[in-house]
Design a protein around this motif. Structure first.
Motif, PDB file in Angstrom:
ATOM      1  N   ALA B 104       4.010  20.348 -13.277  1.00  0.00           N
ATOM      2  CA  ALA B 104       2.971  20.397 -14.322  1.00  0.00           C
ATOM      3  C   ALA B 104       3.094  19.160 -15.201  1.00  0.00           C
ATOM      4  CB  ALA B 104       3.138  21.664 -15.151  1.00  0.00           C
ATOM      5  N   ALA B 105       1.927  18.692 -15.676  1.00  0.00           N
ATOM      6  CA  ALA B 105       1.931  17.453 -16.466  1.00  0.00           C
ATOM      7  C   ALA B 105       2.602  17.654 -17.819  1.00  0.00           C
ATOM      8  CB  ALA B 105       0.495  16.969 -16.649  1.00  0.00           C
ATOM      9  N   THR B 106       2.400  18.845 -18.388  1.00  0.00           N
ATOM     10  CA  THR B 106       2.964  19.063 -19.728  1.00  0.00           C
ATOM     11  C   THR B 106       4.016  20.156 -19.688  1.00  0.00           C
ATOM     12  OG1 THR B 106       1.185  20.637 -20.148  1.00  0.00           O
ATOM     13  CG2 THR B 106       0.860  18.366 -20.930  1.00  0.00           C
ATOM     14  N   ALA B 107       4.953  20.055 -20.622  1.00  0.00           N
ATOM     15  CA  ALA B 107       6.031  21.049 -20.686  1.00  0.00           C
ATOM     16  C   ALA B 107       5.531  22.303 -21.386  1.00  0.00           C
ATOM     17  CB  ALA B 107       7.216  20.471 -21.424  1.00  0.00           C
ATOM     18  N   ASP B 108       6.092  23.424 -21.048  1.00  0.00           N
ATOM     19  CA  ASP B 108       5.732  24.710 -21.659  1.00  0.00           C
ATOM     20  C   ASP B 108       6.648  24.914 -22.866  1.00  0.00           C
ATOM     21  OD1 ASP B 108       5.765  27.483 -22.296  1.00  0.00           O
ATOM     22  OD2 ASP B 108       4.803  27.889 -20.361  1.00  0.00           O
ATOM     23  N   ALA B 109       6.034  24.928 -24.073  1.00  0.00           N
ATOM     24  CA  ALA B 109       6.828  24.990 -25.300  1.00  0.00           C
ATOM     25  C   ALA B 109       7.621  26.296 -25.392  1.00  0.00           C
ATOM     26  CB  ALA B 109       5.910  24.845 -26.507  1.00  0.00           C
ATOM     27  N   GLU B 110       6.981  27.371 -24.946  1.00  0.00           N
ATOM     28  CA  GLU B 110       7.642  28.685 -25.058  1.00  0.00           C
ATOM     29  C   GLU B 110       8.891  28.749 -24.169  1.00  0.00           C
ATOM     30  OE1 GLU B 110       8.619  32.713 -24.046  1.00  0.00           O
ATOM     31  OE2 GLU B 110       7.533  31.450 -22.643  1.00  0.00           O
ATOM     32  N   LEU B 111       8.726  28.194 -22.964  1.00  0.00           N
ATOM     33  CA  LEU B 111       9.869  28.148 -22.041  1.00  0.00           C
ATOM     34  C   LEU B 111      10.967  27.256 -22.599  1.00  0.00           C
ATOM     35  CD1 LEU B 111       8.433  27.782 -18.397  1.00  0.00           C
ATOM     36  CD2 LEU B 111       9.942  29.574 -19.235  1.00  0.00           C
ATOM     37  N   ALA B 112      10.531  26.117 -23.116  1.00  0.00           N
ATOM     38  CA  ALA B 112      11.498  25.157 -23.658  1.00  0.00           C
ATOM     39  C   ALA B 112      12.291  25.775 -24.797  1.00  0.00           C
ATOM     40  CB  ALA B 112      10.771  23.901 -24.116  1.00  0.00           C
ATOM     41  N   ALA B 113      11.584  26.583 -25.617  1.00  0.00           N
ATOM     42  CA  ALA B 113      12.268  27.223 -26.743  1.00  0.00           C
ATOM     43  C   ALA B 113      13.345  28.179 -26.256  1.00  0.00           C
ATOM     44  CB  ALA B 113      11.238  27.980 -27.597  1.00  0.00           C
ATOM     45  N   ARG B 114      13.090  28.790 -25.112  1.00  0.00           N
ATOM     46  CA  ARG B 114      14.085  29.729 -24.570  1.00  0.00           C
ATOM     47  C   ARG B 114      15.114  29.020 -23.685  1.00  0.00           C
ATOM     48  NH1 ARG B 114      12.243  33.296 -21.123  1.00  0.00           N
ATOM     49  NH2 ARG B 114      10.074  32.651 -20.950  1.00  0.00           N
ATOM     50  N   GLY B 115      14.975  27.714 -23.523  1.00  0.00           N
ATOM     51  CA  GLY B 115      15.919  26.958 -22.701  1.00  0.00           C
ATOM     52  C   GLY B 115      15.781  27.272 -21.226  1.00  0.00           C
ATOM     53  N   LYS B 116      14.568  27.541 -20.785  1.00  0.00           N
ATOM     54  CA  LYS B 116      14.332  27.910 -19.390  1.00  0.00           C
ATOM     55  C   LYS B 116      13.304  26.982 -18.749  1.00  0.00           C
ATOM     56  CE  LYS B 116      16.747  31.757 -18.802  1.00  0.00           C
ATOM     57  NZ  LYS B 116      17.708  31.923 -17.713  1.00  0.00           N
ATOM     58  N   ALA B 117      13.245  27.016 -17.425  1.00  0.00           N
ATOM     59  CA  ALA B 117      12.203  26.318 -16.673  1.00  0.00           C
ATOM     60  C   ALA B 117      11.584  27.350 -15.724  1.00  0.00           C
ATOM     61  CB  ALA B 117      12.797  25.169 -15.879  1.00  0.00           C
ATOM     62  N   ALA B 118      10.454  27.002 -15.101  1.00  0.00           N
ATOM     63  CA  ALA B 118       9.801  27.972 -14.203  1.00  0.00           C
ATOM     64  C   ALA B 118       9.432  27.305 -12.890  1.00  0.00           C
ATOM     65  CB  ALA B 118       8.565  28.555 -14.870  1.00  0.00           C
ATOM     66  N   ILE B 119       9.684  28.031 -11.801  1.00  0.00           N
ATOM     67  CA  ILE B 119       9.277  27.541 -10.479  1.00  0.00           C
ATOM     68  C   ILE B 119       8.322  28.568  -9.883  1.00  0.00           C
ATOM     69  CG2 ILE B 119      10.063  27.013  -8.136  1.00  0.00           C
ATOM     70  CD1 ILE B 119      12.591  25.895  -9.317  1.00  0.00           C
ATOM     71  N   THR B 120       7.129  28.108  -9.510  1.00  0.00           N
ATOM     72  CA  THR B 120       6.129  28.985  -8.905  1.00  0.00           C
ATOM     73  C   THR B 120       6.117  28.727  -7.403  1.00  0.00           C
ATOM     74  OG1 THR B 120       4.820  28.823 -10.914  1.00  0.00           O
ATOM     75  CG2 THR B 120       3.702  29.661  -8.947  1.00  0.00           C
ATOM     76  N   VAL B 121       6.246  29.796  -6.636  1.00  0.00           N
ATOM     77  CA  VAL B 121       6.243  29.659  -5.173  1.00  0.00           C
ATOM     78  C   VAL B 121       4.944  30.251  -4.638  1.00  0.00           C
ATOM     79  CG1 VAL B 121       7.399  30.315  -3.030  1.00  0.00           C
ATOM     80  CG2 VAL B 121       8.739  29.781  -5.060  1.00  0.00           C
ATOM     81  N   VAL B 122       4.246  29.467  -3.834  1.00  0.00           N
ATOM     82  CA  VAL B 122       3.003  29.947  -3.228  1.00  0.00           C
ATOM     83  C   VAL B 122       3.195  29.905  -1.711  1.00  0.00           C
ATOM     84  CG1 VAL B 122       0.510  29.659  -3.110  1.00  0.00           C
ATOM     85  CG2 VAL B 122       1.755  28.877  -5.133  1.00  0.00           C
ATOM     86  N   VAL B 123       3.441  31.066  -1.142  1.00  0.00           N
ATOM     87  CA  VAL B 123       3.670  31.134   0.309  1.00  0.00           C
ATOM     88  C   VAL B 123       2.958  32.359   0.879  1.00  0.00           C
ATOM     89  CG1 VAL B 123       5.882  29.923   0.367  1.00  0.00           C
ATOM     90  CG2 VAL B 123       5.832  32.364  -0.093  1.00  0.00           C
ATOM     91  N   ASP B 124       2.788  32.361   2.212  1.00  0.00           N
ATOM     92  CA  ASP B 124       2.161  33.502   2.880  1.00  0.00           C
ATOM     93  C   ASP B 124       3.057  34.730   2.769  1.00  0.00           C
ATOM     94  OD1 ASP B 124       0.119  31.876   3.561  1.00  0.00           O
ATOM     95  OD2 ASP B 124       0.852  31.447   5.590  1.00  0.00           O
ATOM     96  N   ASP B 125       2.445  35.887   3.080  1.00  0.00           N
ATOM     97  CA  ASP B 125       3.231  37.119   2.919  1.00  0.00           C
ATOM     98  C   ASP B 125       4.262  37.336   4.032  1.00  0.00           C
ATOM     99  OD1 ASP B 125       1.475  37.598   4.887  1.00  0.00           O
ATOM    100  OD2 ASP B 125       0.512  39.351   4.002  1.00  0.00           O
TER     101      ASP B 125
END
Lengths: 453, 305
Positions: B104-125
């Motif tokens: 993502a181009a911009t950082a997520d402030a809420e995640l940053a405040a919690r000291g976390k990052a997020a990985i989204t996986v898009v795959v078939d079932d």
């Protein structure tokens, strides 16, 4: 990174070494934790840092070459202090003798090289102590290598090394919170020790004795036969039946099927089977009957084809030899059973001979053959398959009879001498059994170094 | 000459094999390992000869339309199919080894405040994924997993065997969101999808069927074996009856002695006989081995001509 980890351990070793060797006049020193080991300062200062108690090192360290070694092992043993806790593990380090680090970062031997005991120390303190998991067997740390980290209280270790001269250091390490190392004992040093390879395994003297004894018997009986002495060998009905059944096949105009078993060419049962195959091929050539040979492995097929060719040549019928009748079926057990069963049902051989090593498919083959009314002769040394063959076949060669069949068929004196030698050893074995029973009854169970191990 | 040279080679290697058992020296062990590799190479090359043999035997039968020639066609076609699917064709191309990672181009402030990052996986079932050691199944929709900042390993695998997993190490900062796409590619060869499918769905059931036939053959063989035609057969029948009753719950219901009798039959007469056969076979094997190694037995060496 790894080097830094070990430097930290060695720093602890230095401290531990000092702690473990107090001067008589001074009280036992305590070892403060290095600043980096203190808990993170999220809360107010909890007070003075925790103190790691001193650790006693191992004693009586002994490194020697095991008996009958191949030149790649050391047997290490030592004694641990009586009051050592469960949180203390023993780390064994080794390095090749004479190997010196390019940069003098890690442990140097202090004092004269031949001093006894030598002390082991380091010249400077390292950074943060590593987690214990960072010291895994085989890790290279400078010129040293972790031989093993013993966490179960073991006091012996067999270390495998490339041939050469080695020096060993054994250190006790105390495990702290987060699996870190919080204290180390003085290192016990020993070396150099050289690996030694033996040229004879004395544990196997007894086995060599048996082989030499049988070889001696063979030599004796061969000598006897060359002097013209006739050797008596008892009848083997299963082997006698081979020629009769081939004759029957000839009369019925049906082929003979020979299965060489399901083991590879180097298996002794397969070798015995191929030896008998030569005689069977010679007989089928004499009787002008087709011989089909089913093989489980291609290498067996290649040898079987050559053996059959020799059999036909011996009978003077090399022109009748048909190599395409030596078949490689498949190297899958039940696919092989299906393939051979198919041959039995389609070609309807009048004689089926199963000689060699067989497993779960033995009854599938023998029962299929039974349904076609073929004369069936089997021979195997596989104990679990013998009942199946005995039940479903007309004749069965049991165990040693399979090995004797080839010699029995040729009636060649030197080969019969081999059978007599085996029989002579069997008599000797019976004698040993009687003596063994008598000794066991008398309570003697250990015959010392001569007993088979 | 054609027989003498192999004879001497056989004697030399045979003696070495015997000597190796008694000499623990590492040089001897190394030499022995070398010889074993030669043997393995020989055995592997012999499989080519085996294939040629199958072709030599079956092709003329098909050409002459001999009885059951259709089975030979099935044999050859099956062998050809397994050979083809058993080759690693995927190595000819360059299938993907890592999944696609988009940030993502911009950082997520809420995640940053919690000291976390997020990985989204898009795959078939039919794809499972593993992020930082935790695995989950794909649903066909984006699945968001919160992770600690730093290097995170992401692995995508298909549920069934025969596909190459896609692995990537994604470094994320606090507040950063990354999206991982991927479709684990099918592979060929022994571990490939087609080979494994044929093995699991055709060969294994056929194999199991052959094995299952054994039950019926045991029944028919036992029926013949247990006829009391003479004294030996009567003894066999009696022992079999005691064994079957002793091993079944019915036996103990009849008498507590029956299981003990069955065990005695196994421990004493059966065990004694087994040991006698084993010892005889072992001595016979040693004698046969010596016969071959010493060159007394030569019929296996083949023809001179």
């Amino acid at each position: 990174m790894t080097r830094a980890l070990l430097l930290a351990v060695l720093a602890l070793v230095t401290v531990g070494s000092a702690a473990a060797q107090p001067t008589p006049s001074a009280p036992t020193p305590v070892v403060p934790l290095p600043p980096d080991l203190r808990p993170p300062s999220r809360a107010p200062d909890p007070g003075p840092p925790p103190v790691a108690p001193p650790l006693a090192g191992v004693t009586d360290l002994d490194v020697r070459v095991p008996d009958n070694d191949n030149g790649r092992h050391f047997a290490i043993r030592f004694t641990r202090a009586a009051d050592v806790g469960e949180d203390v593990v023993t780390a064994v380090f080794r390095r090749r003798w004479g190997q010196v680090a390019a940069t003098a970062v890690f442990p140097t031997m202090l004092g004269p090289a031949d001093a006894t005991p030598r002390t082991w120390s380091v010249e400077f303190a390292g950074p943060t102590p590593p987690p214990l998991g960072a010291l895994a067997a085989g890790d290279e740390v400078g010129p040293w290598q972790v031989a093993e980290v013993l966490a179960g209280g073991e006091t012996t270790l067999t270390d495998e090394v490339p041939p050469g001269q080695y020096e060993y250091v054994v250190v006790e390490l105390r495990r702290g919170p987060g699996d870190t190392i919080v204290a180390a004992s003085a290192g016990a040093v020993i070396g150099p020790r050289a690996t030694e390879a033996s040229w004879f395994n004395t544990d196997r003297t007894g086995y060599l004795g048996i082989v030499l004894l049988i070889a001696g018997f063979i030599g004796w009986y061969v000598w006897e036969t060359r002097k013209g002495k006739a050797l008596y060998v008892r009848r083997l009905p299963g082997v006698d039946a081979i020629e009769d059944s081939i004759g029957r096949s000839t009369e019925m105009g049906r082929p003979v099927l020979y299965v060489t078993g399901l083991e590879e060419i180097q298996n002794i049962q397969t070798i015995a089977s191929l030896l008998i195959l030569g005689h069977v091929a010679e007989k089928t050539a004499e009787y002008d009957t087709d011989l089909t040979v089913a093989n489980y492995y291609p290498l067996t097929m290649v040898v079987a084809e050559e053996v059959v060719r020799q059999g036909y040549a011996n009978a003077g019928r090399i022109d009748a030899h048909r190599p395409e009748r030596c078949l490689f079926i498949t190297a899958e057990q039940f696919a092989f059973a299906a393939g051979v069963s198919g041959i039995i049902l389609r070609d309807r051989p009048a004689t089926n001979i199963y000689f060699g090593s067989f497993f779960g498919e033995s009854l599938l083959l023998a029962e299929t053959g039974f349904t076609t009314g073929a004369v069936q002769i089997a021979g195997t040394a596989e104990l679990t398959q013998l009942p199946f063959f005995i039940t479903a076949c007309d004749y069965t060669l049991i165990g040693e009879e399979l090995y004797a069949a080839s010699a029995y068929l040729t009636r060649e004196p030197t080969l019969l001498a081999n059978l007599k030698a085996a029989d002579a050893f069997k008599i000797l074995a019976m004698l040993f059994i009687v003596i063994g029973v008598a000794l066991a009854t008398a309570g003697v169970f250990d015959l010392g170094p001569w007993a088979f191990r | 000459m054609k027989k003498t040279v192999p004879l001497f080679i056989g004697i030399a290697f045979g003696c070495f094999a015997v000597a190796e058992f008694y000499i623990p020296h590492h040089h001897v062990g190394a030499l022995s390992n070398e010889f074993r590799q030669w043997a393995a190479i020989l055995a592997a090359s012999a499989f080519i000869l085996g294939g040629v043999n199958i072709l030599q035997v079956t092709w003329p039968q098909i050409r002459r339309r001999e009885p059951d020639w259709r089975y030979k066609v099935v044999l050859l076609v099956s062998a050809a199919i397994m050979l083809l699917v058993g080759l690693p064709w995927h190595k000819l191309g360059s299938p993907a080894k890592t999944p696609t990672v988009e940030r993502a181009a911009t950082a997520d402030a809420e995640l940053a405040a919690r000291g976390k990052a997020a990985i989204t996986v898009v795959v078939d079932d039919d794809v499972t994924f593993m992020i930082a050691g935790k695995s989950a199944a794909g649903t066909g929709r984006p699945v968001v997993t919160e992770v600690d900042p730093g290097e995170v390993e992401v692995k995508l695998s298909r549920r069934v065997a025969g596909y190459r997993p896609l692995t990537a190490k994604v470094t994320v900062a606090a507040g950063e969101r990354a999206t991982v796409h991927g479709d684990p590619p099918m592979i060929w060869g022994r571990d490939g999808r087609v080979f494994v499918w044929i093995y699991d769905h055709i060969f294994s059931p056929a194999n199991a069927t052959m094995f299952a036939l054994l039950a019926f053959f045991v029944a028919s063989a036992a029926f013949r074996a247990f006829r009391a035609r003479n004294v030996e057969a009567a003894l066999l029948l009696a022992a079999a009856i005691f064994m079957m009753l002793g091993r079944a719950p019915l036996g103990r219901a009849i008498s507590d002695v029956l299981p003990d009798v069955a065990q005695w039959l196994l421990d004493v007469p059966s065990n004694g006989g087994r040991r006698a056969i084993m010892m005889g076979a072992a001595i016979g094997a040693i004698a046969t081995g010596l016969r071959v190694i010493l060159g007394i037995e030569r019929s296996h060496l083949g023809s001179d001509s």
